[in-house]
Design a protein around this motif. Structure first.
Motif, PDB file in Angstrom:
ATOM      1  N   HIS A  82    -100.155 -37.797 -26.003  1.00 52.21           N
ATOM      2  CA  HIS A  82     -99.587 -36.454 -25.845  1.00 52.21           C
ATOM      3  C   HIS A  82     -98.908 -36.053 -27.141  1.00 52.21           C
ATOM      4  O   HIS A  82     -98.595 -36.888 -27.981  1.00 52.21           O
ATOM      5  N   PHE A  84     -95.903 -34.573 -29.573  1.00 47.07           N
ATOM      6  CA  PHE A  84     -94.458 -34.713 -29.635  1.00 47.07           C
ATOM      7  C   PHE A  84     -93.970 -34.278 -31.007  1.00 47.07           C
ATOM      8  O   PHE A  84     -94.731 -34.192 -31.957  1.00 47.07           O
ATOM      9  N   ILE A  94     -90.709 -33.505 -26.389  1.00 44.07           N
ATOM     10  CA  ILE A  94     -92.010 -33.503 -25.729  1.00 44.07           C
ATOM     11  C   ILE A  94     -92.012 -32.355 -24.732  1.00 44.07           C
ATOM     12  O   ILE A  94     -91.073 -32.220 -23.941  1.00 44.07           O
ATOM     13  N   TYR A 112     -91.499 -43.715 -31.010  1.00 50.13           N
ATOM     14  CA  TYR A 112     -92.248 -42.540 -31.445  1.00 50.13           C
ATOM     15  C   TYR A 112     -92.407 -42.507 -32.961  1.00 50.13           C
ATOM     16  O   TYR A 112     -93.417 -42.018 -33.467  1.00 50.13           O
TER      17      TYR A 112
END
Length: 149
Positions: A82, A84, A94, A112
């Protein structure tokens, strides 16, 4: 229409333009990574997509922006599960369908950061990134969504 709210294209464009103003601040630096799949994903017509892709080409030439594109032929180390934003190593943002998540825990920021670095390591930059964007534009202009392999 996910939330059963009528699309307000004008308001969305206005908001995006306001966010883009940040790109022109000389005291800010940006490192962006996108996938070729994102470049080919279509929610709008071809003319609008071509305009957006042209804008990416221009952004890729800005001094304070480093734009990486991960092409279809690239082998990933970590899947792009996804999108971010990693903001100054202080916050991970996010967006989901129902909420905006703001992660501030050091272990989440570290995770991350590692994912971002893994994507950055396999992304194409400069002329190679623009070649991918150009290929997508050519395919879109030709009326095909199939990638040229």
């Amino acid at each position: 229409m996910v939330h059963k709210i009528p699309n307000d294209i004008n308001e969305a464009v206005k908001q995006r333009m306001q966010r883009q103003e940040m790109l022109y601040r000389p005291d800010k630096r940006f490192h962006l990574i996108i996938t070729e799949a994102v470049l080919r994903y279509r929610l709008v017509g071809a003319d609008i997509m071509l305009g957006q892709l042209d804008r990416l080409m221009a952004i890729s030439l800005m001094r304070n922006v480093k734009l990486g594109v991960i092409g279809f032929q690239t082998q990933y180390v970590t899947d792009p599960r996804h999108g971010f934003w990693l903001l100054d190593n202080d916050l991970v943002r996010i967006e989901t369908y129902s909420a905006e998540l703001n992660l501030r825990q050091p272990q989440e920021i570290e995770l991350y950061s590692r994912v971002f670095e893994q994507h950055a390591a396999v992304a194409s930059y400069g002329a190679a990134a623009r070649a991918i964007i150009s290929r997508v534009m050519e395919d879109l202009a030709a009326g095909t969504e199939d990638p040229v392999v």
